[in-house]
Design a protein around this motif. Structure first.
Motif, PDB file in Angstrom:
ATOM      1  N   ILE A 118      34.455  29.186  50.826  1.00 30.75           N
ATOM      2  CA  ILE A 118      35.743  29.485  51.761  1.00 30.75           C
ATOM      3  C   ILE A 118      35.403  30.040  53.308  1.00 30.75           C
ATOM      4  CG2 ILE A 118      37.725  31.174  51.793  1.00 30.75           C
ATOM      5  CD1 ILE A 118      37.699  30.766  48.690  1.00 30.75           C
ATOM      6  N   ALA A 119      34.292  30.857  53.259  1.00 32.74           N
ATOM      7  CA  ALA A 119      33.791  31.398  54.552  1.00 32.74           C
ATOM      8  C   ALA A 119      33.463  30.397  55.659  1.00 32.74           C
ATOM      9  CB  ALA A 119      32.862  32.698  54.421  1.00 32.74           C
ATOM     10  N   GLU A 120      32.619  29.242  54.868  1.00 29.68           N
ATOM     11  CA  GLU A 120      32.108  28.354  55.394  1.00 29.68           C
ATOM     12  C   GLU A 120      33.280  27.424  56.131  1.00 29.68           C
ATOM     13  OE1 GLU A 120      29.294  26.466  53.124  1.00 29.68           O
ATOM     14  OE2 GLU A 120      27.656  27.555  54.058  1.00 29.68           O
ATOM     15  N   MET A 121      34.494  27.352  55.452  1.00 35.32           N
ATOM     16  CA  MET A 121      35.631  26.547  55.935  1.00 35.32           C
ATOM     17  C   MET A 121      36.284  27.335  56.882  1.00 35.32           C
ATOM     18  SD  MET A 121      37.552  25.451  52.613  1.00 35.32           S
ATOM     19  CE  MET A 121      36.832  25.208  51.069  1.00 35.32           C
ATOM     20  N   GLY A 122      35.767  28.445  57.375  1.00 33.12           N
ATOM     21  CA  GLY A 122      36.676  29.505  58.321  1.00 33.12           C
ATOM     22  C   GLY A 122      37.882  30.239  57.682  1.00 33.12           C
ATOM     23  N   GLY A 123      37.729  30.354  56.479  1.00 32.52           N
ATOM     24  CA  GLY A 123      38.936  30.996  55.696  1.00 32.52           C
ATOM     25  C   GLY A 123      38.471  32.420  55.202  1.00 32.52           C
ATOM     26  N   GLU A 124      39.271  33.104  54.523  1.00 35.40           N
ATOM     27  CA  GLU A 124      38.898  34.521  54.020  1.00 35.40           C
ATOM     28  C   GLU A 124      39.039  34.697  52.596  1.00 35.40           C
ATOM     29  OE1 GLU A 124      41.590  37.213  56.059  1.00 35.40           O
ATOM     30  OE2 GLU A 124      41.548  36.121  57.984  1.00 35.40           O
ATOM     31  N   ALA A 125      38.338  35.383  51.869  1.00 37.29           N
ATOM     32  CA  ALA A 125      38.481  35.434  50.450  1.00 37.29           C
ATOM     33  C   ALA A 125      37.989  36.977  50.025  1.00 37.29           C
ATOM     34  CB  ALA A 125      37.332  34.544  49.876  1.00 37.29           C
ATOM     35  N   VAL A 126      38.848  37.567  49.070  1.00 31.58           N
ATOM     36  CA  VAL A 126      38.301  38.721  48.647  1.00 31.58           C
ATOM     37  C   VAL A 126      38.451  38.673  47.004  1.00 31.58           C
ATOM     38  CG1 VAL A 126      39.221  41.056  48.086  1.00 31.58           C
ATOM     39  CG2 VAL A 126      39.908  39.916  50.530  1.00 31.58           C
ATOM     40  N   LEU A 127      37.282  38.978  46.399  1.00 31.19           N
ATOM     41  CA  LEU A 127      37.199  38.907  45.124  1.00 31.19           C
ATOM     42  C   LEU A 127      37.172  40.332  44.552  1.00 31.19           C
ATOM     43  CD1 LEU A 127      36.303  37.081  42.565  1.00 31.19           C
ATOM     44  CD2 LEU A 127      33.893  37.266  43.425  1.00 31.19           C
ATOM     45  N   LEU A 128      37.947  40.492  43.520  1.00 30.49           N
ATOM     46  CA  LEU A 128      38.197  41.799  42.989  1.00 30.49           C
ATOM     47  C   LEU A 128      38.101  41.855  41.148  1.00 30.49           C
ATOM     48  CD1 LEU A 128      41.449  42.890  44.744  1.00 30.49           C
ATOM     49  CD2 LEU A 128      39.168  43.582  45.277  1.00 30.49           C
ATOM     50  N   GLU A 129      37.691  42.837  40.652  1.00 29.57           N
ATOM     51  CA  GLU A 129      38.004  42.883  39.152  1.00 29.57           C
ATOM     52  C   GLU A 129      39.391  43.464  38.941  1.00 29.57           C
ATOM     53  OE1 GLU A 129      35.320  44.992  36.697  1.00 29.57           O
ATOM     54  OE2 GLU A 129      33.636  44.655  38.492  1.00 29.57           O
ATOM     55  N   ALA A 130      40.011  42.834  37.837  1.00 29.03           N
ATOM     56  CA  ALA A 130      41.287  43.332  37.571  1.00 29.03           C
ATOM     57  C   ALA A 130      41.471  43.696  36.046  1.00 29.03           C
ATOM     58  CB  ALA A 130      42.362  42.083  38.027  1.00 29.03           C
ATOM     59  N   THR A 131      42.166  44.876  35.773  1.00 25.65           N
ATOM     60  CA  THR A 131      42.557  45.129  34.396  1.00 25.65           C
ATOM     61  C   THR A 131      43.992  45.101  34.125  1.00 25.65           C
ATOM     62  OG1 THR A 131      42.376  47.399  34.885  1.00 25.65           O
ATOM     63  CG2 THR A 131      40.360  46.212  34.158  1.00 25.65           C
ATOM     64  N   PRO A 132      44.485  44.793  33.220  1.00 26.88           N
ATOM     65  CA  PRO A 132      45.993  45.226  32.798  1.00 26.88           C
ATOM     66  C   PRO A 132      46.350  46.574  32.696  1.00 26.88           C
ATOM     67  CG  PRO A 132      44.910  44.496  30.818  1.00 26.88           C
ATOM     68  CD  PRO A 132      43.936  44.455  31.675  1.00 26.88           C
ATOM     69  N   LEU A 133      47.520  46.800  33.270  1.00 31.67           N
ATOM     70  CA  LEU A 133      47.984  48.388  33.245  1.00 31.67           C
ATOM     71  C   LEU A 133      48.430  48.674  31.862  1.00 31.67           C
ATOM     72  CD1 LEU A 133      50.100  48.468  36.261  1.00 31.67           C
ATOM     73  CD2 LEU A 133      48.096  49.393  35.921  1.00 31.67           C
ATOM     74  N   ASP A 134      48.894  47.567  30.940  1.00 37.02           N
ATOM     75  CA  ASP A 134      49.084  48.100  29.621  1.00 37.02           C
ATOM     76  C   ASP A 134      49.255  46.675  28.728  1.00 37.02           C
ATOM     77  OD1 ASP A 134      51.677  46.176  29.992  1.00 37.02           O
ATOM     78  OD2 ASP A 134      52.678  48.312  30.877  1.00 37.02           O
ATOM     79  N   ALA A 135      49.548  46.825  27.557  1.00 40.50           N
ATOM     80  CA  ALA A 135      49.342  45.663  26.600  1.00 40.50           C
ATOM     81  C   ALA A 135      50.178  44.396  26.912  1.00 40.50           C
ATOM     82  CB  ALA A 135      49.432  45.907  25.101  1.00 40.50           C
ATOM     83  N   ALA A 136      51.462  44.748  27.525  1.00 41.12           N
ATOM     84  CA  ALA A 136      52.427  43.365  27.924  1.00 41.12           C
ATOM     85  C   ALA A 136      52.062  42.788  29.138  1.00 41.12           C
ATOM     86  CB  ALA A 136      53.708  44.223  28.277  1.00 41.12           C
ATOM     87  N   GLN A 137      51.079  43.669  29.946  1.00 37.53           N
ATOM     88  CA  GLN A 137      50.524  42.966  31.146  1.00 37.53           C
ATOM     89  C   GLN A 137      49.321  41.803  30.763  1.00 37.53           C
ATOM     90  OE1 GLN A 137      51.837  42.756  34.149  1.00 37.53           O
ATOM     91  NE2 GLN A 137      53.324  44.041  33.534  1.00 37.53           N
ATOM     92  N   ARG A 138      48.566  42.459  29.752  1.00 39.66           N
ATOM     93  CA  ARG A 138      47.577  41.556  29.260  1.00 39.66           C
ATOM     94  C   ARG A 138      48.149  40.327  28.346  1.00 39.66           C
ATOM     95  NH1 ARG A 138      44.749  39.813  24.875  1.00 39.66           N
ATOM     96  NH2 ARG A 138      42.835  39.599  24.999  1.00 39.66           N
ATOM     97  N   VAL A 139      49.110  40.493  27.727  1.00 36.88           N
ATOM     98  CA  VAL A 139      49.852  39.366  27.048  1.00 36.88           C
ATOM     99  C   VAL A 139      50.377  38.443  27.972  1.00 36.88           C
ATOM    100  CG1 VAL A 139      51.780  38.646  25.688  1.00 36.88           C
ATOM    101  CG2 VAL A 139      50.309  40.625  25.017  1.00 36.88           C
ATOM    102  N   ARG A 140      50.959  38.779  29.108  1.00 36.62           N
ATOM    103  CA  ARG A 140      51.493  37.949  30.212  1.00 36.62           C
ATOM    104  C   ARG A 140      50.354  37.129  30.692  1.00 36.62           C
ATOM    105  NH1 ARG A 140      55.088  41.395  33.938  1.00 36.62           N
ATOM    106  NH2 ARG A 140      55.451  39.312  35.059  1.00 36.62           N
ATOM    107  N   VAL A 141      49.302  37.759  31.041  1.00 37.11           N
ATOM    108  CA  VAL A 141      48.147  36.852  31.649  1.00 37.11           C
ATOM    109  C   VAL A 141      47.549  35.871  30.756  1.00 37.11           C
ATOM    110  CG1 VAL A 141      45.925  37.138  32.553  1.00 37.11           C
ATOM    111  CG2 VAL A 141      47.468  38.835  33.442  1.00 37.11           C
ATOM    112  N   VAL A 142      47.324  36.487  29.450  1.00 31.58           N
ATOM    113  CA  VAL A 142      46.726  35.613  28.477  1.00 31.58           C
ATOM    114  C   VAL A 142      47.518  34.369  28.108  1.00 31.58           C
ATOM    115  CG1 VAL A 142      46.183  35.612  25.893  1.00 31.58           C
ATOM    116  CG2 VAL A 142      45.192  37.503  27.135  1.00 31.58           C
ATOM    117  N   GLU A 143      48.951  34.650  28.136  1.00 29.46           N
ATOM    118  CA  GLU A 143      49.792  33.658  27.956  1.00 29.46           C
ATOM    119  C   GLU A 143      49.846  32.334  29.043  1.00 29.46           C
ATOM    120  OE1 GLU A 143      51.572  32.473  25.279  1.00 29.46           O
ATOM    121  OE2 GLU A 143      50.518  34.337  24.399  1.00 29.46           O
ATOM    122  N   ARG A 144      49.490  32.949  30.185  1.00 29.48           N
ATOM    123  CA  ARG A 144      49.458  31.881  31.223  1.00 29.48           C
ATOM    124  C   ARG A 144      48.105  31.167  31.186  1.00 29.48           C
ATOM    125  NH1 ARG A 144      51.802  33.238  36.337  1.00 29.48           N
ATOM    126  NH2 ARG A 144      50.825  31.367  37.202  1.00 29.48           N
TER     127      ARG A 144
END
Length: 189
Positions: free
Chosen positions: A61-87
């Protein structure tokens, strides 16, 4: 199945042109099994392989002249985890659904050929190649099925049924070809 409750989140922005580079990036991310939450914002389960692949893409992405940010993410609660897993499951189910439709087509083709008496080695070879393609496609989907999508079991069952149908068709071909072979006990005239 991935049991962890953390993901790698990649957010990126790339120049609109050339479009082929953007599409190539999108294809690479989808081939890893990434789920897009928004345009330019995707998630993958946190694994060493995914981290390595995303770091490589961050560099591209940087070589394309773009920008990228890579992060770790954790769900705030069980409902958020379920939403992501369902995706993730929804994305895999869409792929499994398409595979199941192709299995329908495969089964229909075998039935039509058998009914029409197209019991030849050429037809058998063609169907064998089609089944190999279905199996390879299934393997690719299953490798990205991090959270056991509901249609995964049905897709496997349908693929097994296709294999059983091809086996039965091959027996019909072998029998038909044996009937059409010249009798070896007869002397040539």
């Amino acid at each position: 199945m991935i049991e962890r409750d953390d993901w790698l989140l990649l957010t990126y922005k790339v120049p609109p042109e050339p479009a082929r580079r953007r599409m190539a990036l999108w294809r690479k991310l989808k081939s890893l099994g990434a789920v897009y939450l928004l345009n330019g914002l995707c998630l993958l389960p946190r694994t060493a392989d995914h981290l390595r692949q995303l770091k490589i893409l961050e560099h591209e992405i940087a070589e394309m002249g773009g920008e990228a940010v890579l992060l770790e993410a954790t769900p705030l609660d069980a409902a958020q985890r379920v939403r992501v897993v369902e995706r993730f499951r929804a994305d895999r189910d869409a792929e499994y659904r398409e595979l199941i439709e192709r299995c329908d087509g495969f089964e229909g083709e075998i039935a039509r050929e058998a009914a029409a008496g197209k019991l030849t080695y050429a037809e058998l070879e063609e169907n064998d190649e089609d089944l190999k393609k279905l199996k390879a496609w299934h393997a690719k989907i299953a490798a990205l099925d991090f959270y056991h999508a509901p249609l995964g079991a049905e897709a496997q069952t349908r693929l097994d049924r296709c294999e059983t149908l091809l086996e039965a068709f091959s027996k019909q071909v072998f029998e038909a070809q044996a009937e059409n072979a010249p009798d070896r006990d007869e002397a040539p005239r």
